[in-house]
Design a protein around this motif. Sequence first.
Motif, PDB file in Angstrom:
ATOM      1  N   ALA A  97       0.914  -1.189  -0.023  1.00 53.39           N
ATOM      2  CA  ALA A  97       0.053  -0.092  -0.031  1.00 53.39           C
ATOM      3  C   ALA A  97       0.863   1.276   0.086  1.00 53.39           C
ATOM      4  O   ALA A  97       0.655   2.094  -0.571  1.00 53.39           O
ATOM      5  CB  ALA A  97      -0.984   0.033   1.107  1.00 53.39           C
ATOM      6  N   LEU A  98       1.847   1.284   0.925  1.00 53.85           N
ATOM      7  CA  LEU A  98       2.534   2.306   0.720  1.00 53.85           C
ATOM      8  C   LEU A  98       3.432   2.744  -0.483  1.00 53.85           C
ATOM      9  O   LEU A  98       3.877   3.680  -0.983  1.00 53.85           O
ATOM     10  CB  LEU A  98       3.664   2.418   2.199  1.00 53.85           C
ATOM     11  CG  LEU A  98       4.266   3.604   2.455  1.00 53.85           C
ATOM     12  CD1 LEU A  98       3.296   4.687   2.982  1.00 53.85           C
ATOM     13  CD2 LEU A  98       5.406   3.368   3.663  1.00 53.85           C
ATOM     14  N   PHE A  99       3.885   1.700  -1.109  1.00 50.88           N
ATOM     15  CA  PHE A  99       4.517   1.580  -2.363  1.00 50.88           C
ATOM     16  C   PHE A  99       3.450   2.398  -3.497  1.00 50.88           C
ATOM     17  O   PHE A  99       4.089   3.361  -4.218  1.00 50.88           O
ATOM     18  CB  PHE A  99       4.857   0.191  -2.816  1.00 50.88           C
ATOM     19  CG  PHE A  99       5.753   0.432  -4.145  1.00 50.88           C
ATOM     20  CD1 PHE A  99       6.853   0.653  -4.720  1.00 50.88           C
ATOM     21  CD2 PHE A  99       4.898  -0.044  -5.262  1.00 50.88           C
ATOM     22  CE1 PHE A  99       7.437   0.601  -5.861  1.00 50.88           C
ATOM     23  CE2 PHE A  99       5.366  -0.133  -6.597  1.00 50.88           C
ATOM     24  CZ  PHE A  99       6.910   0.264  -6.703  1.00 50.88           C
ATOM     25  N   LEU A 100       2.360   1.742  -3.221  1.00 52.86           N
ATOM     26  CA  LEU A 100       1.489   2.389  -4.433  1.00 52.86           C
ATOM     27  C   LEU A 100       1.090   3.824  -4.219  1.00 52.86           C
ATOM     28  O   LEU A 100       1.137   4.595  -5.031  1.00 52.86           O
ATOM     29  CB  LEU A 100       0.078   1.590  -4.160  1.00 52.86           C
ATOM     30  CG  LEU A 100      -1.037   2.017  -4.969  1.00 52.86           C
ATOM     31  CD1 LEU A 100      -0.642   1.796  -6.677  1.00 52.86           C
ATOM     32  CD2 LEU A 100      -2.490   1.459  -4.756  1.00 52.86           C
ATOM     33  N   PHE A 101       1.234   4.421  -2.787  1.00 55.22           N
ATOM     34  CA  PHE A 101       0.873   5.902  -2.663  1.00 55.22           C
ATOM     35  C   PHE A 101       2.398   6.515  -3.021  1.00 55.22           C
ATOM     36  O   PHE A 101       2.035   7.716  -3.714  1.00 55.22           O
ATOM     37  CB  PHE A 101       1.197   5.975  -1.001  1.00 55.22           C
ATOM     38  CG  PHE A 101       0.524   7.449  -0.650  1.00 55.22           C
ATOM     39  CD1 PHE A 101      -0.665   7.635  -0.304  1.00 55.22           C
ATOM     40  CD2 PHE A 101       1.364   8.476  -0.395  1.00 55.22           C
ATOM     41  CE1 PHE A 101      -1.184   9.060  -0.154  1.00 55.22           C
ATOM     42  CE2 PHE A 101       1.125   9.700  -0.174  1.00 55.22           C
ATOM     43  CZ  PHE A 101      -0.232  10.032   0.253  1.00 55.22           C
ATOM     44  N   LEU A 122      -5.812   2.756   1.640  1.00 50.47           N
ATOM     45  CA  LEU A 122      -5.350   1.573   1.752  1.00 50.47           C
ATOM     46  C   LEU A 122      -4.029   1.879   2.814  1.00 50.47           C
ATOM     47  O   LEU A 122      -3.939   0.482   3.280  1.00 50.47           O
ATOM     48  CB  LEU A 122      -4.601   1.121   0.359  1.00 50.47           C
ATOM     49  CG  LEU A 122      -5.746   1.024  -0.855  1.00 50.47           C
ATOM     50  CD1 LEU A 122      -5.032   0.732  -2.145  1.00 50.47           C
ATOM     51  CD2 LEU A 122      -6.641  -0.109  -0.416  1.00 50.47           C
ATOM     52  N   VAL A 123      -3.294   2.674   2.869  1.00 49.51           N
ATOM     53  CA  VAL A 123      -2.368   2.745   3.792  1.00 49.51           C
ATOM     54  C   VAL A 123      -2.936   2.878   5.149  1.00 49.51           C
ATOM     55  O   VAL A 123      -2.416   2.004   6.049  1.00 49.51           O
ATOM     56  CB  VAL A 123      -1.547   4.121   3.477  1.00 49.51           C
ATOM     57  CG1 VAL A 123      -0.567   4.313   4.568  1.00 49.51           C
ATOM     58  CG2 VAL A 123      -0.843   4.102   2.082  1.00 49.51           C
ATOM     59  N   GLY A 124      -4.023   3.397   5.335  1.00 48.51           N
ATOM     60  CA  GLY A 124      -4.501   3.539   6.656  1.00 48.51           C
ATOM     61  C   GLY A 124      -5.025   2.142   7.137  1.00 48.51           C
ATOM     62  O   GLY A 124      -4.717   1.504   8.127  1.00 48.51           O
ATOM     63  N   LEU A 125      -5.706   1.359   6.282  1.00 46.14           N
ATOM     64  CA  LEU A 125      -6.406  -0.117   6.453  1.00 46.14           C
ATOM     65  C   LEU A 125      -5.214  -0.811   7.074  1.00 46.14           C
ATOM     66  O   LEU A 125      -5.421  -1.693   7.821  1.00 46.14           O
ATOM     67  CB  LEU A 125      -6.838  -0.336   5.217  1.00 46.14           C
ATOM     68  CG  LEU A 125      -8.279  -0.028   4.997  1.00 46.14           C
ATOM     69  CD1 LEU A 125      -8.999  -0.369   3.742  1.00 46.14           C
ATOM     70  CD2 LEU A 125      -9.167  -0.623   6.014  1.00 46.14           C
TER      71      LEU A 125
END
Length: 395
Positions: free
Chosen positions: A80-84, A100-103
């Motif tokens: 998720a962090l890579f996607l951000f 997604l990062v928060g989830l």
Amino acid sequence: MKPFFTLCVARVGASFGTMAFAGALPIIRAEWHLDASSAGAIQTVFNISNAVGLFAASWLCDYLGAKKVYLVFSWLAAGALFLFAYAAHSYLSAAFIMTLVGLTQGGAYTPAMLLAIKMSRPDKRGYSVGLILTAGSFGYLLSLFISSWGAAYKNASFAFYLCTLGVLVGAALGALALSNYKEELLRKIPAKKDAQKHSFTWAALLLLVGYIAHSWELLGAWAWTPSMLAHVLKNESFNPVTTGLIIAFTVHLSGMLSTLIVGSLSDYFNRTSVLIFMGAAGAVGSLFMGISVSWGMMWSIGFAFLGSFFILGDSGVLSAAIADNVPAEKLGKIMGVRSLLGFGCGSFSPLLFGVVMDASHSWWLAYAVPGVGGVIACIAAIVLKLKEKSKYRLA
């Protein structure tokens, strides 16, 4: 190294995603042309999704086990962090991917605490939960420094790529730490017929109120204190590395110390008394963090350090106290409800902070928003203390 201590090291890296946005926020606002309300809204999206992740993961822990849930969300957090880092370049894209990062960040948080409780003796719960939170705080410190430095050195995306590496290493270390850990699923234990064991007691209810208030104060302060310190330091002749170090150590070194020290003290002193003191001190600390902006750099750094110490310090105590007051087989569900309500309500603290800041242009008025949480947490602990004394008199 014992598995629990390896897990604590893993939590350092796994926590890199939580403060990455806050660390890069001053640069993000300039790159994406965000006002304070919009920036606070993105942080609120993170906090709400984080609350949902906390609730879902906590609930799943009673059925699948904290080990399995923790490992799944740790790996997902890296993706998720890579996607951000790759795709978030505007308000809308950031708000969407931040969900997604928060989830995923929230999904790994409560299982880590449950593992700390399960892997320790009851009389060491405060220390164990405090240590796992200290590891997380160290991760927040590093991510805050890395993201603030990386954003200033190059850009916001570069900062998030760096933090992604930390989450990836944390997931790998977590898998190593838990590879030989055999977890007992407490839902298999026959239910006890004592109705008290199944009810949401007054103690648990008051601890829930205290946690919601604690989350309100913590999430508001965490989101905006890095920006407040960046504002104070902007006229100083510090390079980006020095500025990032000052911000990171001020906000999260204090948190590292407080969760371990206060959590350990609660194993030897009455937890409720500790919560009363920390709630009151957090409220006062929040107020002076805002007031000190006009007093100069050293005052602001000093009060930010003290305020962060008191605001975070009761986190481990609240978790240890709830474990003392609910049956073990229902701990995941209760902590899930607690997390959903705490982070759900607290999610709006950064947003309201930004709204007040835009309307008043006053740091001390804005910091009064999270400070209200400290007042309510203190009152809830006082009521709990009175009920404890009443119970002892009746006994």
